[in-house]
Enzyme design. Sequence first.
Site, PDB file in Angstrom:
ATOM      1  CG  HIS A  62      37.569  40.985  31.030  1.00 28.36           C
ATOM      2  ND1 HIS A  62      37.851  42.312  30.832  1.00 28.36           N
ATOM      3  CD2 HIS A  62      36.891  40.914  32.193  1.00 28.36           C
ATOM      4  CE1 HIS A  62      37.365  43.013  31.833  1.00 28.36           C
ATOM      5  NE2 HIS A  62      36.778  42.189  32.680  1.00 28.36           N
TER       6      HIS A  62
ATOM      7  CG  ASP B 186      43.421  38.489  30.382  1.00 29.19           C
ATOM      8  OD1 ASP B 186      43.833  38.531  31.565  1.00 29.19           O
ATOM      9  OD2 ASP B 186      42.308  38.930  30.040  1.00 29.19           O
TER      10      ASP B 186
ATOM     11  CD  GLN C 143      39.423  36.180  36.860  1.00 30.50           C
ATOM     12  OE1 GLN C 143      39.681  35.648  37.950  1.00 30.50           O
ATOM     13  NE2 GLN C 143      38.674  37.261  36.777  1.00 30.50           N
TER      14      GLN C 143
ATOM     15  CE  LYS D 181      40.515  40.827  37.680  1.00 26.35           C
ATOM     16  NZ  LYS D 181      39.103  40.971  37.980  1.00 26.35           N
TER      17      LYS D 181
ATOM     18  CB  CYS E 161      33.694  42.365  31.755  1.00 23.05           C
ATOM     19  SG  CYS E 161      33.417  43.720  32.859  1.00 23.05           S
TER      20      CYS E 161
HETATM   21  N1  PMP Z   1      40.881  39.900  31.936  1.00 19.37           N
HETATM   22  C1  PMP Z   1      40.166  39.055  32.687  1.00 19.37           C
HETATM   23  C2  PMP Z   1      40.107  37.604  32.293  1.00 19.37           C
HETATM   24  C3  PMP Z   1      39.508  39.519  33.822  1.00 19.37           C
HETATM   25  O1  PMP Z   1      38.790  38.670  34.556  1.00 19.37           O
HETATM   26  C4  PMP Z   1      39.607  40.893  34.160  1.00 19.37           C
HETATM   27  C5  PMP Z   1      38.895  41.460  35.377  1.00 19.37           C
HETATM   28  N2  PMP Z   1      37.630  40.956  35.614  1.00 19.37           N
HETATM   29  C6  PMP Z   1      40.356  41.720  33.340  1.00 19.37           C
HETATM   30  C7  PMP Z   1      40.992  41.205  32.234  1.00 19.37           C
HETATM   31  C8  PMP Z   1      40.518  43.193  33.632  1.00 19.37           C
HETATM   32  O2  PMP Z   1      41.197  43.360  34.839  1.00 19.37           O
HETATM   33  P1  PMP Z   1      41.294  44.800  35.524  1.00 19.37           P
HETATM   34  O3  PMP Z   1      39.875  45.264  35.715  1.00 19.37           O
HETATM   35  O4  PMP Z   1      41.980  44.541  36.821  1.00 19.37           O
HETATM   36  O5  PMP Z   1      42.058  45.676  34.615  1.00 19.37           O
END
Ligand code: PMP
Length: 400
Positions: A113, A190, A193, A216, A354
Amino acid sequence: MRREDFPMLSNKNIIYFDNAATTLKPRCVIDAMNDYYNYYTANIHRGLYESSILADYLYDSTRFVVRDFIHCSSAKEVVFTSGTTHSINLMVFGFMKNYLEAGDEVLLSKAEHASNILPWIRLAEEIGIVIRFIPLDENYAVTYENFLSSITPKTKVVSLAHVTNVIGDVRNICVIGNYCRNHNILFHVDGAQSVPHLSIDFIHDNIDFLSFSGHKMCGPTGVGVLVVRENLLKKMAPVFYGGGMNESFYSEGGYQLKDIPVRFEAGTPPIAEVLGLRSAILYLMKIGLDNIHIYEIYLKRYLVEKLSEVPSVTIYNKDSNSGILAFNVEGVSSMDVSKYLNMYHICVRSGSHCSKMLKEDLNVLSTVRVSLYFYNTTEEIDALVLALKKCQNIFKIVEY
Ligand code: PMP
């Protein structure tokens, strides 16, 4: 499973398949936040009156709830942030900036991401670290062999999503963590997910840093967690300075910080959100992460089977072991597919999600993403598949 717990599912006629973006909130989480606002609103770590003491207790003890949830050693290792993005930035600029030197290598993958790539790119600009990417295999996954062949004597940090947000492949963080610990490489996971969907063991998997977001995992927006191994957290510098995190400061300069983890939470923190997160974690623990994972895999297999019947659909990740599925409809942009599905009140995500570097491997600019959670059903999947089968020419139907 437990659909009655979610007001959005009874208040709105929707099929919600965008759980990787954010999940719906159960009533217990909404109630926990409302209770704070209705019955004991107070700032924390400042007041000696009843409501303030209650808020203190619930906020501080949430660290123990997180500890038990992700199995780290101590509640002291738990820092509240505003979400995964904040957590990763705090780690990169509070710890890595002091720890790494020019030429040191940080190993990522192109399926990460933006939040697990951009802070590193910025750090590379600032101090000259080198970012390397583990090659993805034909299923867009990171294999242990490719991980090993990407390691060099200069590798100092490995930073990987446990589950990626487009392909949904589950990385074997246990073996990667074990390798890193034995080779003096720091390992950041990270967990945005994965923490909501799988049982995770911080100690057993030799994780040094773990980031995740409350929103999430049935919790509120605006709160997340950075878990850091205690001896490393003691070496991390705060990125924000102000009230709540200092013991003292002096007119001639200098200051004394509070102990970990409070020193990383300058200013008034998201109190209601932390209490909502507490409720969300207790709720997920009651259902059981293993039950959630097993059910999601069952749903995912059902989805793959049914969606494969639609001739114009290409699925990119049939085999990934999570509730995330990325697909395209031949000749139709992913945006148009999601607008079309909206006509049936089906919420999916479209775009590059993203993960803008993944397109280099995937060879498509964007995909439609269905991301499942434990409150989804096979009937909802049938409705999605039926809508896609019905549509002979999406371009003719969607008029914007
Ligand atoms: N890492 C991953 C793998 C994600 O899917 C996301 C959110 N889509 C993020 C980081 C960022 O999370 P947040 O927008 O809640 O900061």
